[in-house]
Design a protein around this motif. Sequence first.
Motif, PDB file in Angstrom:
ATOM      1  N   SER A 265       0.884  -1.127  -0.023  1.00 54.84           N
ATOM      2  CA  SER A 265       0.134   0.181  -0.051  1.00 54.84           C
ATOM      3  C   SER A 265       0.884   1.201   0.003  1.00 54.84           C
ATOM      4  N   ILE A 266       2.028   1.344   0.751  1.00 54.38           N
ATOM      5  CA  ILE A 266       2.762   2.656   0.842  1.00 54.38           C
ATOM      6  C   ILE A 266       3.582   2.674  -0.441  1.00 54.38           C
ATOM      7  N   ALA A 267       3.858   1.520  -1.053  1.00 57.16           N
ATOM      8  CA  ALA A 267       4.707   1.650  -2.303  1.00 57.16           C
ATOM      9  C   ALA A 267       3.702   2.265  -3.514  1.00 57.16           C
ATOM     10  N   GLU A 268       2.375   1.844  -3.333  1.00 56.02           N
ATOM     11  CA  GLU A 268       1.424   2.466  -4.432  1.00 56.02           C
ATOM     12  C   GLU A 268       1.400   3.956  -4.045  1.00 56.02           C
ATOM     13  N   ALA A 269       1.332   4.266  -2.888  1.00 58.52           N
ATOM     14  CA  ALA A 269       1.288   5.872  -2.446  1.00 58.52           C
ATOM     15  C   ALA A 269       2.489   6.631  -3.028  1.00 58.52           C
ATOM     16  N   VAL A 270       3.608   5.879  -2.984  1.00 58.68           N
ATOM     17  CA  VAL A 270       5.078   6.650  -3.383  1.00 58.68           C
ATOM     18  C   VAL A 270       4.797   6.728  -4.953  1.00 58.68           C
ATOM     19  N   THR A 271       4.181   5.501  -5.584  1.00 61.59           N
ATOM     20  CA  THR A 271       4.104   5.715  -7.026  1.00 61.59           C
ATOM     21  C   THR A 271       3.004   6.945  -7.487  1.00 61.59           C
ATOM     22  N   LEU A 272       2.065   6.856  -6.899  1.00 56.43           N
ATOM     23  CA  LEU A 272       0.838   8.145  -6.986  1.00 56.43           C
ATOM     24  C   LEU A 272       1.586   9.303  -6.844  1.00 56.43           C
ATOM     25  N   ARG A 274       4.461  10.431  -7.049  1.00 56.79           N
ATOM     26  CA  ARG A 274       5.252  11.110  -8.002  1.00 56.79           C
ATOM     27  C   ARG A 274       4.676  11.767  -9.138  1.00 56.79           C
ATOM     28  N   GLN A 275       3.272  11.524  -9.313  1.00 65.07           N
ATOM     29  CA  GLN A 275       2.832  12.273 -10.491  1.00 65.07           C
ATOM     30  C   GLN A 275       2.023  13.577  -9.904  1.00 65.07           C
ATOM     31  N   CYS A 276       1.884  13.739  -8.611  1.00 60.08           N
ATOM     32  CA  CYS A 276       1.340  14.844  -8.141  1.00 60.08           C
ATOM     33  C   CYS A 276       1.853  15.861  -6.960  1.00 60.08           C
ATOM     34  N   SER A 277       2.674  15.195  -6.086  1.00 57.33           N
ATOM     35  CA  SER A 277       2.998  16.157  -4.907  1.00 57.33           C
ATOM     36  C   SER A 277       4.523  15.745  -4.315  1.00 57.33           C
TER      37      SER A 277
END
Length: 353
Positions: A265-272, A274-277
Motif C-alpha cells: 500500500s505504501i509503495a502504491e502511495a509513493v508511485t501515485l 510522484r505524479q502529483c506532490s
Amino acid sequence: MDLATELGVSQSWVSQTSRGVKDSGIANVQRLLARVGWEVRITPKTEDDPVKRRNFVAAVGSIAFVPSPKVGPYQDAEYVRALAERLARDRYEQGGIPVASTALRHLKKVGLAISGKDRKLQSAASDLACETARIFYDSRRYDMAQRAGSFALQLARRSGDVNGQANALSALSRISIDRRHGDRGIMHARQGLTLPDLLPPQRAWLKLRLARSLALVPGQERAARDRLAELGDAEGLSAYERADMKGNVGVALAGMRAYPDAHVSIAEAVTLSRQCSPLLLVAYQAWQVEAALAAAEPLMAADHMTALARIAPMVSSARVNSHIAGILTMSARLTGVPELGHAREHLVSVQPD
C-alpha cells in the motif's frame, strides 16, 4: 467634468491621462477606478512563444483572481476559496513550513466572518481555516493546528456546510492521530460519520481516520481492520487524495504489524505521489523506510533510505524532518549492515540543521 468630480481630481488631470500625456501609476489608477465601479484586470496577451507565456503566468499567479471592487478581498467568498486552494497547492508542492506564515495571515483576515451573516463567506473561510490547520499540522505546530481546525468547524456549522464540517472533523482527527491521541481521533471521526448526506470522499476519509485512531487504542486492532476493509475504492478522490489515502492505509497496516500488505500500500502511495506532490512523495518514502525497519528488513530499508536522501531536500516539512530523525534513531542499532550504514550517511548529509 463629471468624471473629474466623481474621481476627486482636476479636469486637467483627466484630460492629460486620457491622452497618454500623464502616467499616474497602476496603483493610483486602480484606486481611482474603484471609486466609480471599475477594476483593473491583468491578463497575458496571446503570444507565439509559450515559454514567455508560462513565465508571465508564474509571475502573476498570485493575482489571477480579482475580487469585486465593491467589497474587500477577504469579504469575497470566491476569492477566499481561491486562497484556500492556492495554499493547498503550495503545501503539496513545498511542505507546510514555507506556507505557514502566509496561511496565518490569511486566517486572521477572515476571522470576522464568524460573526457575520454571509453563509457563502463562512463556508469559504472554513475551507481556508481547514487548510491552515493542515499546514500547521505539517509544521508540527499542533496547538495552532487544533485551533485552526476548531475554527473551521465553527464556521462550517454556522454556514450549514455539511461537507465543510466533515473536512474540519477529518482534519481534527488527523491532528489527534499524529499526536497519538487515539480517543480524540475516534471522537472526531465518529462525529463526522453521523453527518447527513456526506459525499463519498468525505465518508471514506472519516472511515480511514476512524481506523487509524482505533489502531492506536489497545484492544481495538480488530475494529481498526474492519474499518479499513470497508474503504474499498472511494469515488471522487483527487490525485492527491488517492495517493494520501493509499499511504494512510499502509501506515495503519504497518502500525498493526501487517507488514507485507503495508509495503504494497505504501509503495502504491509513493508511485501515485510522484505524479502529483513532492510533499506526499517524501512523506511516504519516509514511511517506506520506517515500515522496512520495523519489519526487520534492513536491505529493503537501505534501498528506500537512499531514495529518501535524494528527494528529502525537495520539501520543507517539520513532519518529514521528524520522520528522518526517527529513521536515524531506528537504524542506529543496525549499522552492522554495510548497505544500511552507507544509506544512513546519505540521509545524515541532507538532514536539516
